[in-house]
Design a protein around this motif. Structure first.
Motif, PDB file in Angstrom:
ATOM      1  N   ALA A 122       1.461   0.469  13.799  1.00 39.41           N
ATOM      2  CA  ALA A 122       1.168   0.145  15.197  1.00 39.41           C
ATOM      3  C   ALA A 122       1.265  -1.347  15.457  1.00 39.41           C
ATOM      4  O   ALA A 122       1.583  -1.777  16.570  1.00 39.41           O
ATOM      5  N   ARG A 123       1.013  -2.148  14.426  1.00 42.50           N
ATOM      6  CA  ARG A 123       1.109  -3.610  14.551  1.00 42.50           C
ATOM      7  C   ARG A 123       2.525  -4.109  14.320  1.00 42.50           C
ATOM      8  O   ARG A 123       2.791  -5.312  14.397  1.00 42.50           O
ATOM      9  N   GLY A 124       3.441  -3.207  13.996  1.00 42.08           N
ATOM     10  CA  GLY A 124       4.820  -3.603  13.754  1.00 42.08           C
ATOM     11  C   GLY A 124       5.125  -3.997  12.330  1.00 42.08           C
ATOM     12  O   GLY A 124       6.232  -4.456  12.034  1.00 42.08           O
ATOM     13  N   ASP A 125       4.162  -3.810  11.430  1.00 45.78           N
ATOM     14  CA  ASP A 125       4.370  -4.168  10.022  1.00 45.78           C
ATOM     15  C   ASP A 125       4.783  -2.912   9.252  1.00 45.78           C
ATOM     16  O   ASP A 125       4.011  -2.346   8.477  1.00 45.78           O
ATOM     17  N   ASP A 126       6.031  -2.479   9.460  1.00 50.05           N
ATOM     18  CA  ASP A 126       6.511  -1.243   8.838  1.00 50.05           C
ATOM     19  C   ASP A 126       6.666  -1.383   7.331  1.00 50.05           C
ATOM     20  O   ASP A 126       6.553  -0.395   6.598  1.00 50.05           O
ATOM     21  N   ALA A 127       6.930  -2.593   6.861  1.00 47.52           N
ATOM     22  CA  ALA A 127       7.065  -2.796   5.416  1.00 47.52           C
ATOM     23  C   ALA A 127       5.740  -2.496   4.714  1.00 47.52           C
ATOM     24  O   ALA A 127       5.710  -1.815   3.673  1.00 47.52           O
ATOM     25  N   LYS A 128       4.648  -2.964   5.273  1.00 45.00           N
ATOM     26  CA  LYS A 128       3.329  -2.685   4.704  1.00 45.00           C
ATOM     27  C   LYS A 128       2.992  -1.205   4.828  1.00 45.00           C
ATOM     28  O   LYS A 128       2.445  -0.596   3.898  1.00 45.00           O
ATOM     29  N   ALA A 129       3.337  -0.614   5.965  1.00 46.66           N
ATOM     30  CA  ALA A 129       3.079   0.816   6.171  1.00 46.66           C
ATOM     31  C   ALA A 129       3.817   1.657   5.134  1.00 46.66           C
ATOM     32  O   ALA A 129       3.265   2.610   4.582  1.00 46.66           O
ATOM     33  N   GLU A 130       5.072   1.275   4.842  1.00 48.38           N
ATOM     34  CA  GLU A 130       5.853   2.020   3.852  1.00 48.38           C
ATOM     35  C   GLU A 130       5.201   1.951   2.476  1.00 48.38           C
ATOM     36  O   GLU A 130       5.113   2.967   1.766  1.00 48.38           O
ATOM     37  N   LYS A 131       4.718   0.778   2.084  1.00 47.73           N
ATOM     38  CA  LYS A 131       4.052   0.639   0.784  1.00 47.73           C
ATOM     39  C   LYS A 131       2.805   1.524   0.706  1.00 47.73           C
ATOM     40  O   LYS A 131       2.528   2.152  -0.326  1.00 47.73           O
ATOM     41  N   LEU A 132       2.049   1.573   1.787  1.00 45.66           N
ATOM     42  CA  LEU A 132       0.832   2.385   1.813  1.00 45.66           C
ATOM     43  C   LEU A 132       1.162   3.872   1.713  1.00 45.66           C
ATOM     44  O   LEU A 132       0.500   4.622   0.987  1.00 45.66           O
ATOM     45  N   TYR A 133       2.188   4.306   2.448  1.00 45.69           N
ATOM     46  CA  TYR A 133       2.595   5.718   2.367  1.00 45.69           C
ATOM     47  C   TYR A 133       3.124   6.068   0.978  1.00 45.69           C
ATOM     48  O   TYR A 133       2.868   7.159   0.461  1.00 45.69           O
ATOM     49  N   LEU A 134       3.868   5.152   0.364  1.00 40.56           N
ATOM     50  CA  LEU A 134       4.383   5.397  -0.985  1.00 40.56           C
ATOM     51  C   LEU A 134       3.243   5.540  -1.995  1.00 40.56           C
ATOM     52  O   LEU A 134       3.288   6.401  -2.878  1.00 40.56           O
ATOM     53  N   ARG A 135       2.214   4.697  -1.846  1.00 42.44           N
ATOM     54  CA  ARG A 135       1.074   4.818  -2.754  1.00 42.44           C
ATOM     55  C   ARG A 135       0.337   6.142  -2.521  1.00 42.44           C
ATOM     56  O   ARG A 135      -0.052   6.825  -3.476  1.00 42.44           O
ATOM     57  N   ALA A 136       0.163   6.516  -1.252  1.00 43.99           N
ATOM     58  CA  ALA A 136      -0.481   7.794  -0.944  1.00 43.99           C
ATOM     59  C   ALA A 136       0.326   8.957  -1.528  1.00 43.99           C
ATOM     60  O   ALA A 136      -0.246   9.915  -2.073  1.00 43.99           O
ATOM     61  N   LEU A 137       1.654   8.856  -1.435  1.00 43.91           N
ATOM     62  CA  LEU A 137       2.518   9.906  -1.967  1.00 43.91           C
ATOM     63  C   LEU A 137       2.368  10.031  -3.478  1.00 43.91           C
ATOM     64  O   LEU A 137       2.276  11.145  -4.016  1.00 43.91           O
ATOM     65  N   ARG A 138       2.335   8.906  -4.175  1.00 43.55           N
ATOM     66  CA  ARG A 138       2.191   8.939  -5.643  1.00 43.55           C
ATOM     67  C   ARG A 138       0.878   9.609  -6.056  1.00 43.55           C
ATOM     68  O   ARG A 138       0.847  10.403  -7.007  1.00 43.55           O
ATOM     69  N   ILE A 139      -0.194   9.315  -5.338  1.00 42.26           N
ATOM     70  CA  ILE A 139      -1.486   9.932  -5.667  1.00 42.26           C
ATOM     71  C   ILE A 139      -1.446  11.428  -5.391  1.00 42.26           C
ATOM     72  O   ILE A 139      -1.913  12.236  -6.207  1.00 42.26           O
ATOM     73  N   HIS A 140      -0.869  11.823  -4.251  1.00 37.02           N
ATOM     74  CA  HIS A 140      -0.742  13.252  -3.941  1.00 37.02           C
ATOM     75  C   HIS A 140       0.052  13.973  -5.026  1.00 37.02           C
ATOM     76  O   HIS A 140      -0.307  15.083  -5.442  1.00 37.02           O
ATOM     77  N   GLU A 141       1.122  13.357  -5.472  1.00 42.01           N
ATOM     78  CA  GLU A 141       1.959  13.986  -6.493  1.00 42.01           C
ATOM     79  C   GLU A 141       1.224  14.105  -7.823  1.00 42.01           C
ATOM     80  O   GLU A 141       1.457  15.041  -8.586  1.00 42.01           O
TER      81      GLU A 141
END
Length: 336
Positions: A122-141
């Protein structure tokens, strides 16, 4: 109304059985709070979450994982209300508690990471958002099977960010994997499948692959129409409202696609179909509501409903008939 009454009754019984400061009561307060949050009753939801948090603070030592989950609920409420500045530190505190007490792969951590990713996006920091989603994905996996729906939903959010960053190949791969998981685990007509398809359609349009975008969006629309028919026929009022919201979003996306593909007859036909389906479904919902009101109304209320029906019919006739020889200003007065 029934679900709300059941939550209230459950809470009352638990308070009597286990005590007002018990963990069971705290859990039910969270459940009731989530119900209120989903229906948009933010004040009541906040009251439930605050009380649940206070109970857990009194039951557990500082930093306990159970307190972290109560913080996560408060963060979600703040973010839903658009107060990201208040939500962010609550999410961060929850993550820090979970990591300290349960390790960096604790299964609840992705919940807060996804909230933080939404704030970053929402703040326009998509690079940070991508890193957070990738970390969430790794934990889910790590915590679930690789074909678990939670993995697919995180992949969908990750793909949205990748698409917005112009990483089209990565985004398409993430969408395809999410679709495969959801279709195998939840079935081809599940609403989550339609949501991913609609996002994939947006990706194809962004790449300029208009024919694929239309095909994929048409499939998403068909799934939503199928589910909407079921929900309007037998679903609760909450489900009906949620379904109509999905229909509205679907219509807007389909119209946007038609505007992008202005010269494509298939896109125009799909948009026209979406608009007609939306109009028909809204009319169906209104008709069913009137039938229910008639069945429950007394003689006085039935007379009022009949007067309302006659008045709206007259208004519709005036609107459709046009000016018919009278001054336009006079016609406007008649229908306003």
């Amino acid at each position: 109304a029934m679900a709300e009454w059941l939550h209230g009754r459950t809470l009352t019984l638990m308070e009597k059985l286990y005590g007002a400061q018990s963990l069971d009561v705290s859990v039910e307060l969270e459940n009731f709070g989530e119900f209120c949050l989903n229906k948009g009753d933010y004040v009541r939801a906040g009251s439930m979450f605050e009380r649940s948090f206070t109970i857990r603070e009194n039951l557990y030592p500082s930093g306990h994982a159970s307190i972290a989950y109560a913080l996560y609920e408060l963060a979600n409420l703040s973010r839903t209300q658009g107060n990201d500045a208040e939500a962010e530190p609550l999410y961060l505190r929850a993550v820090e508690m979970w990591e300290r007490t349960s390790g960096s792969s604790f299964p609840d951590i992705p919940l807060a990471l996804q909230g933080l990713a939404m704030i970053s996006s929402a703040r326009g920091d998509d690079a940070k958002a991508e890193k957070l989603y990738l970390r969430a994905l790794r934990i889910h996996e790590q915590q679930f099977d690789a074909t678990h729906p939670s993995v697919a939903l995180t992949l969908n959010e990750l793909a949205n960010i990748q698409r917005d960053r112009g990483q089209f190949l990565l985004a398409e791969s993430s969408y395809d994997r999410a679709l495969m998981i959801l279709e195998n685990s939840l079935g081809p007509n599940h609403p989550d499948v339609a949501a991913v398809l609609s996002n994939l359609s947006t990706l194809h349009a962004a790449k300029g692959s208009i024919a694929e975008a239309i095909t994929v969006q048409a499939r998403a629309n068909a799934i939503n129409e199928h589910n909407l028919s079921l929900n309007l026929a037998s679903g609760s009022e909450r489900w009906k409202l949620a379904s109509l919201t999905i229909l509205m979003n679907q219509t807007n996306k389909t119209i946007s696609l038609a505007q992008v593909a202005a010269s494509d007859a298939r896109a125009s036909a799909l948009a026209a179909s979406a608009v007609l389906q939306r109009k028909g479904r809204v009319q169906d919902a209104m008709f069913n509501t009137l039938v229910t009101l008639r069945q429950r109304a007394g003689l006085k209320e039935q007379k009022l409903l009949e007067e309302l029906n006659q008045t709206t019919a007259q208004l519709a006739a005036l609107s459709l008939s046009g000016v018919q020889g009278i001054a336009p200003s006079e016609h406007r007065k008649q229908i306003t």
